[in-house]
Design an enzyme around this catalytic site. Structure first.
Site, mmCIF file in Angstrom:
data_model
loop_
_atom_site.group_PDB
_atom_site.id
_atom_site.type_symbol
_atom_site.label_atom_id
_atom_site.label_comp_id
_atom_site.label_asym_id
_atom_site.label_seq_id
_atom_site.Cartn_x
_atom_site.Cartn_y
_atom_site.Cartn_z
ATOM 1 N N ASP A 264 18.242 -34.696 -4.766
ATOM 2 C CA ASP A 264 18.744 -35.796 -5.586
ATOM 3 C C ASP A 264 20.020 -36.379 -4.995
ATOM 4 O O ASP A 264 20.719 -35.733 -4.203
ATOM 5 C CB ASP A 264 19.035 -35.305 -7.005
ATOM 6 N N LYS A 286 17.482 -40.098 -8.117
ATOM 7 C CA LYS A 286 17.271 -40.921 -9.308
ATOM 8 C C LYS A 286 18.636 -41.095 -9.958
ATOM 9 O O LYS A 286 19.258 -40.123 -10.382
ATOM 10 C CB LYS A 286 16.294 -40.259 -10.275
ATOM 11 N N MET A 401 25.138 -37.657 -19.030
ATOM 12 C CA MET A 401 24.888 -39.078 -18.732
ATOM 13 C C MET A 401 25.373 -39.957 -19.878
ATOM 14 O O MET A 401 24.663 -40.870 -20.324
ATOM 15 C CB MET A 401 23.390 -39.288 -18.451
#
Length: 469
Positions: A264, A286, A401
């Site tokens: 990632d 991502k 997030m």
């Protein structure tokens, strides 16, 4: 054209402080000078190779006498070394404090043409002793050219974490299987293929010893060449929050055996460096609110690589089982007939708490920790939370997030009854050298964050267990 001494063409070996060399000493004679515990270690080291060790020491230490009593190939001579003692020796090692005695030993060894190492006396030594990782017959030496033995020992410790004790069994298997591989009828190229397959299997099955069935299977695969393809596998590894030292030992070993690493965006280069040099590295990052590789593409690539017989590591930031979309990849691989091994990692919640120096739980204040993600897979703010649970003052909430949706989260929590002065923190790049903490309350943290430029991954911690930080 004249080239400067430090200008070396890229296709040539770069400068070496010392030349690594290994001495096979079984059955040969080694001279050890000195009676201290340090000299005893030298005697034990030489004896472990199968050498006949003659130790010259006027005052042998108890440790030295203990080693000589335990090893039949160690003899102590209770006197100082003389020049004639070096004759016929393959090697000489010494720990000598007196300068005159050290000079005398050096002259005697030189006259007999015997390579000599004197501890902490590089000017009088023909070679240097490095730190050793012993998985004999696999032996790894580490040297700093005498600049810092302590640093060499630290590097040795790091290597030992990557080279488990089971590697000794694989190295011994290589030793005993070599004549069998030669007698198998395989030609030179097929035997080379056999050893390549052996190496891949050793790294893939790093936690077990080799079996006779492995040898038979590898010979048949090498005989079949490209027509025989080993079945691949996928290991999902949590890379941790960013600090490479927080990568688990098991994760480190998985990377060391990988043929391909799918990683990632949040995985730092310092962690990718743990992968073996020949491994293919593929960025399948991502990132929220940014162009990304689609999940379906990542899953299809994992299956394709496993079908090709590759040993694949799927490297995810933090812990792959916490908001890492691991369930989708696991389900697809199982459907395709592949088992998947999972190596958990240190999640960002723990790194964020460590940055504050605070516990996420408290027996008196917070008996529950809850992890949430502050946006859906479409990037929208979730509306299906249990808002009563999130507003509970007896819980600590960890928001993954949550930077962009923090204002809405704050508004809803206050609307649900959360106290305005509930402690809240945003931690950016937790555990890394660029770590930053923004402190506030659930009421004012959004405005404080709005005035800052946030570039790295963040975690938001909310709750009374964090009060006083």
């Amino acid at each position: 054209m004249t080239r400067k001494p430090d200008e070396v063409p890229s296709d040539l070996m770069q400068p070496l402080e010392t030349l690594p060399a290994f001495f096979p000493l079984a059955g040969k004679r080694v001279v050890v000078i000195g009676g201290s515990e340090a000299a005893a270690w030298k005697a034990d080291l030489a004896a472990a190779t199968g050498a006949r060790v003659d130790v010259y020491a006027s005052a042998p230490s108890e440790k030295l006498r203990e080693i000589a009593g335990a090893r039949e190939n160690v003899a102590i001579h209770a006197r100082g070394v003389e020049s004639h003692d070096f004759i016929g020796a393959a090697l000489a090692l010494g720990v000598i404090e007196d300068d005159a005695e050290a000079q005398k030993a050096q002259e005697g060894a030189c006259a007999a043409h015997v390579p000599l190492n004197l501890t902490d006396r590089p000017a009088l030594s023909d070679f240097l002793m490095g730190a050793i990782v012993n998985r004999s017959p696999l032996v790894i030496g580490v040297s700093t050219g005498g600049a810092s033995p302590v640093f060499a020992q630290a590097v040795r410790g790091r290597i030992e974490t990557l080279v488990p004790a089971t590697f000794q069994a694989w190295a011994r298997a290589a030793q005993s299987w070599r004549p069998l591989a030669r007698a198998s009828g395989l030609d030179f190229l097929a035997r080379r293929d056999f050893w390549r397959r052996f190496t891949r299997l050793a790294f893939r099955e790093i936690e077990r010893a080799p079996l006779d069935e492995d040898r038979a299977a590898l010979i048949e695969e090498a005989r079949g060449g490209a027509e025989t393809t080993a079945r691949g596998r996928v290991i999902m590894v949590g890379a941790g929050p960013g600090d490479p030292e927080l990568l688990t030992l098991k994760g480190m070993r998985a990377l060391a055996g990988a043929d391909v690493v799918l990683f990632d965006d949040l995985v730092p280069a310092s962690i990718l460096d743990f992968a073996r040099r020949e491994a293919t590295r593929i960025n399948v990052g991502k990132r929220g609110y940014a162009p990304s590789v689609r999940q379906e593409e990542i899953t299809a690539l994992l299956i394709k690589l496993a079908q090709e017989g590759k040993n694949v590591v799927r490297l995810k930031g933090g812990d792959p089982l916490i908001f890492g979309r691991a369930n989708e990849e696991i389900a697809a691989l199982r459907k395709a007939g592949f088992a998947i091994e999972i190596v958990p990692g240190v999640t960002a919640a723990c790194a964020g708490a460590a940055a504050l120096g605070a516990s996420l739980t408290s027996r008196e204040i917070a008996r529950r920790v809850q992890f949430i993600t502050a946006h859906t897979k479409d990037g929208e703010f979730p509306e299906d939370f249990d808002w009563g649970a999130l507003a509970d003052k007896r819980a600590t909430t960890v928001v993954y997030m949550g930077n962009r949706t923090l204002p809405e989260l704050s508004r809803r929590l206050l609307q649900e009854g959360m106290s305005h002065d509930t402690p809240a923190f945003l931690i950016e790049r937790a555990s890394t050298p660029h770590e930053r903490v923004i402190k506030g309350t659930i009421a004012d943290l959004p405005s404080k964050v709005a005035g800052e430029t946030i570039a790295g991954p963040v975690i938001v911690l909310i709750g009374w267990a964090l009060a006083g930080q």
